[in-house]
Design an enzyme around this catalytic site. Structure first.
Site, PDB file in Angstrom:
ATOM      1  N   LYS A   1      17.508 -19.531  36.564  1.00  0.00           N
ATOM      2  CA  LYS A   1      16.631 -20.680  36.772  1.00  0.00           C
ATOM      3  C   LYS A   1      15.323 -20.475  36.026  1.00  0.00           C
ATOM      4  CE  LYS A   1      18.117 -22.078  41.413  1.00  0.00           C
ATOM      5  NZ  LYS A   1      18.532 -23.440  41.061  1.00  0.00           N
TER       6      LYS A   1
ATOM      7  N   ARG B   1      28.583 -24.005  46.342  1.00  0.00           N
ATOM      8  CA  ARG B   1      29.956 -24.493  46.571  1.00  0.00           C
ATOM      9  C   ARG B   1      30.958 -23.343  46.540  1.00  0.00           C
ATOM     10  NH1 ARG B   1      29.214 -28.294  41.412  1.00  0.00           N
ATOM     11  NH2 ARG B   1      27.089 -28.097  42.194  1.00  0.00           N
TER      12      ARG B   1
HETATM   13  N1  BES Z   1      20.062 -24.061  45.458  1.00  0.00           N
HETATM   14  C1  BES Z   1      20.245 -24.894  44.323  1.00  0.00           C
HETATM   15  C2  BES Z   1      19.937 -26.366  44.620  1.00  0.00           C
HETATM   16  C3  BES Z   1      18.482 -26.725  44.730  1.00  0.00           C
HETATM   17  C4  BES Z   1      17.675 -26.845  43.620  1.00  0.00           C
HETATM   18  C5  BES Z   1      17.954 -27.004  45.977  1.00  0.00           C
HETATM   19  C6  BES Z   1      16.363 -27.232  43.768  1.00  0.00           C
HETATM   20  C7  BES Z   1      16.638 -27.402  46.107  1.00  0.00           C
HETATM   21  C8  BES Z   1      15.834 -27.501  45.001  1.00  0.00           C
HETATM   22  C9  BES Z   1      21.690 -24.825  43.862  1.00  0.00           C
HETATM   23  O1  BES Z   1      22.300 -23.594  44.015  1.00  0.00           O
HETATM   24  C10 BES Z   1      21.683 -25.130  42.411  1.00  0.00           C
HETATM   25  O2  BES Z   1      21.127 -24.356  41.678  1.00  0.00           O
HETATM   26  N2  BES Z   1      22.295 -26.241  42.020  1.00  0.00           N
HETATM   27  C11 BES Z   1      22.336 -26.654  40.676  1.00  0.00           C
HETATM   28  C12 BES Z   1      23.731 -27.114  40.366  1.00  0.00           C
HETATM   29  C13 BES Z   1      23.974 -27.386  38.900  1.00  0.00           C
HETATM   30  C14 BES Z   1      23.959 -26.088  38.138  1.00  0.00           C
HETATM   31  C15 BES Z   1      25.289 -28.081  38.751  1.00  0.00           C
HETATM   32  C16 BES Z   1      21.328 -27.778  40.476  1.00  0.00           C
HETATM   33  O3  BES Z   1      21.223 -28.628  41.349  1.00  0.00           O
HETATM   34  O4  BES Z   1      20.641 -27.766  39.474  1.00  0.00           O
HETATM   35 MN    MN Z   2      21.950 -22.326  42.388  1.00  0.00          MN
END
Ligand code: BES
Ligand code: MN
Ligand code: ZN
Length: 492
Positions: free
Chosen positions: A273, A347
């Protein structure tokens, strides 16, 4: 905190603080008017001074009133008298509780008779006052050397007449405590709140509540079961993954399973990230935290339900053993998954936990997960975003969310979206491309939910306040989950 009903004449209640609602514009209701008369018009002078409009956040503390036994009177704005909504009544309770907590007040009496109106049921209001008092008193101190001013408030009484007010206070207080439990777990940093820490929480709960049985699977046991998806998330971390199962059985019905995403920190893994606000990914176990909250609340209230709380706990880190984009793993169900983005890890931990849950033959399974940034983009911080495969279950959750003001909103889970998960090399990919990210994440989970009615709550927006000043876990959707469990009890 202690909660009691006290329907004596409020003028005679010897309390540190008597709380009296004032309608917007300065009007006093019947009970408030009686206090005004007893105090020689002191309330009316303040309420009618024009200094405040008596919106719900407006308050005034009066010391040493004459004509009543209370040491102080807190006048608290109650908003518009005409058609007071449940939501406004809840905000009033929160604001009034805050006002009481701001003073050196050990006991407060809330004279709330005037607020019981068309939209606001007496028992509901009593429960809400207890819930809001509990949550207003929450302080995060675990990792501070200066804990700040301690909470002085010890007991709350309320003048609300009606049936089952005492039970309502007990229920509201338990919900508030469960919300705080979830907030506390959410707020703890990732270096404290690890998967093993969460497992320990479950063991502690089992000690606290005799009816609760806990089982914790370690990585060796998960490998044995073939949980390749869940284990792939933890592969880059020094912290071992845990699958936590808490069984509270107080009914012979088939169990309701609550399954929480427990990523104790989400760096994104090799699909790292960006750094901005990455600290907030300590909140990526708030789904798990809400399961701890709901399970402890059910046990505390001794609800006659059969409830299984599951938590899929892991830390998502990069590292030489971490899963890489393009890697293919095999889930416990036997289906293979191409990991195109290691940041879509929630997931992956959930799908193996869902397959494991099949052995309990659930009447229904509700998963709770901070799953997608797309849910935040679409709904901001107000809604629990909901999808699932059983409209009756979803409708019940929508209704429960309305009733307890922890609302959910449904997105479609149409077949058309499923093909976004196609892979050239495995049975499915773990991401569905740029569009409709919240829906395709649920599509992924739906493939593991064939054996039971299933609802998915994406709480990425609702689980914490991001703003610097109030940053912290909200404890949502504990109220929604408990409301749902209570509705199962009503059904019998
Ligand atoms: N934990 C995150 C989702 C998230 C992001 C929650 C920001 C709250 C604030 C999750 O694991 C994630 O990183 N999801 C990705 C999925 C994508 C790679 C398909 C996302 O939402 O960017
Ligand atoms: Mn994630
Ligand atoms: Zn995550």
């Amino acid at each position: 905190m202690q909660y009691r009903v006290n329907t004596e004449n409020v003028m005679e209640i010897a309390t540190d603080c008597l709380v009296v609602p004032v309608w917007q514009g300065g009007e006093l209701g019947e009970q408030a008017g009686a206090v005004d008369a007893a105090t020689g018009g002191a309330l009316g002078r303040i309420a009618g001074s024009g200094d405040q409009r008596w919106k719900i956040s407006d308050r005034h503390l009066l010391h040493g009133p004459s004509g009543c036994a209370a040491q102080r009177i807190l006048l608290a704005g109650a908003g518009k008298q005409d058609g007071l909504s449940a939501g406004e009544a809840a905000k009033f309770c929160a604001s009034a509780a805050k006002g009481v907590l701001a003073g050196n007040i050990a006991h407060a009496h809330f004279a709330l008779a005037d607020l019981v109106t068309g939209n606001v049921d007496a028992a509901w209001l009593a429960a809400r006052l207890a819930q809001e008092s509990e949550t207003a008193a929450y302080r995060y101190v675990a990792t501070r050397s200066d804990p700040g001013r301690p909470v002085v408030l010890e007991s709350v009484s309320v003048s609300i007449a009606g049936r089952k007010i005492r039970q309502a206070l007990v229920r509201g207080a338990a919900i508030g405590a469960a919300v705080n439990r979830a907030r506390q777990l959410g707020n703890l940093p990732g270096n404290v709140c690890t998967p093993e820490y969460l497992a320990d929480q479950a063991r502690q709960l089992a000690k606290e509540f005799g009816k609760l049985e806990v089982e914790v699977l370690d990585e060796a046991q998960m490998r044995e079961l073939g949980m390749g998806c869940l284990l792939s998330v933890a592969a880059g971390s020094a912290e071992e993954a845990r699958l936590i199962v808490m069984h509270y059985q107080a009914s012979d019905n088939r169990p309701t399973v609550l399954l929480g995403k427990g990523i104790t920190f989400d760096t994104g893994g090799i699909s790292l990230k960006p750094g901005l606000a990455m600290d907030e990914m300590k909140f990526d176990m708030c789904g798990a935290a809400s399961v701890f909250g709901a399970v402890s609340c059910a046990a505390e209230l001794e609800l006659p339900v059969n409830l299984i709380g599951m938590v899929a706990a892991a830390e998502n880190m990069p590292g030489s053993k971490a899963t890489k984009p393009g890697d293919i793993v095999t889930s416990m169900s036997g289906k293979t998954v191409e990991i195109l983005n290691t940041d879509a890890e929630g997931r992956l931990v959930l799908c193996d936990a869902m397959t494991y849950a099949e052995r309990f033959q659930p009447a229904r399974l509700i998963d709770i997960a901070t799953l997608t940034g797309a849910a935040v983009a679409a709904f901001g911080h107000h809604a629990n975003v909901m999808l699932g495969n059983d409209q009756e279950l979803l409708d019940q959750l929508l209704q429960c969310g309305q009733d307890c003001l922890d609302r959910a909103w449904q997105l479609p889970l149409w077949d058309e979206y499923q093909k976004q998960l196609g892979s050239n090399f495995a049975d499915m990919a773990n991401i569905g491309g740029k569009l409709a990210g919240t829906i395709t994440a649920a599509c992924f989970l739906s493939r593991y939910a064939g054996k039971f009615p299933w609802a998915h709550l994406d709480i990425a927006g609702s689980a914490w306040h991001p703003a610097a000043a109030r940053k912290g876990a909200t404890g949502r959707p504990v109220p929604l989950l408990v409301e749902y469990l209570l509705s199962l009890v009503d059904e019998g």
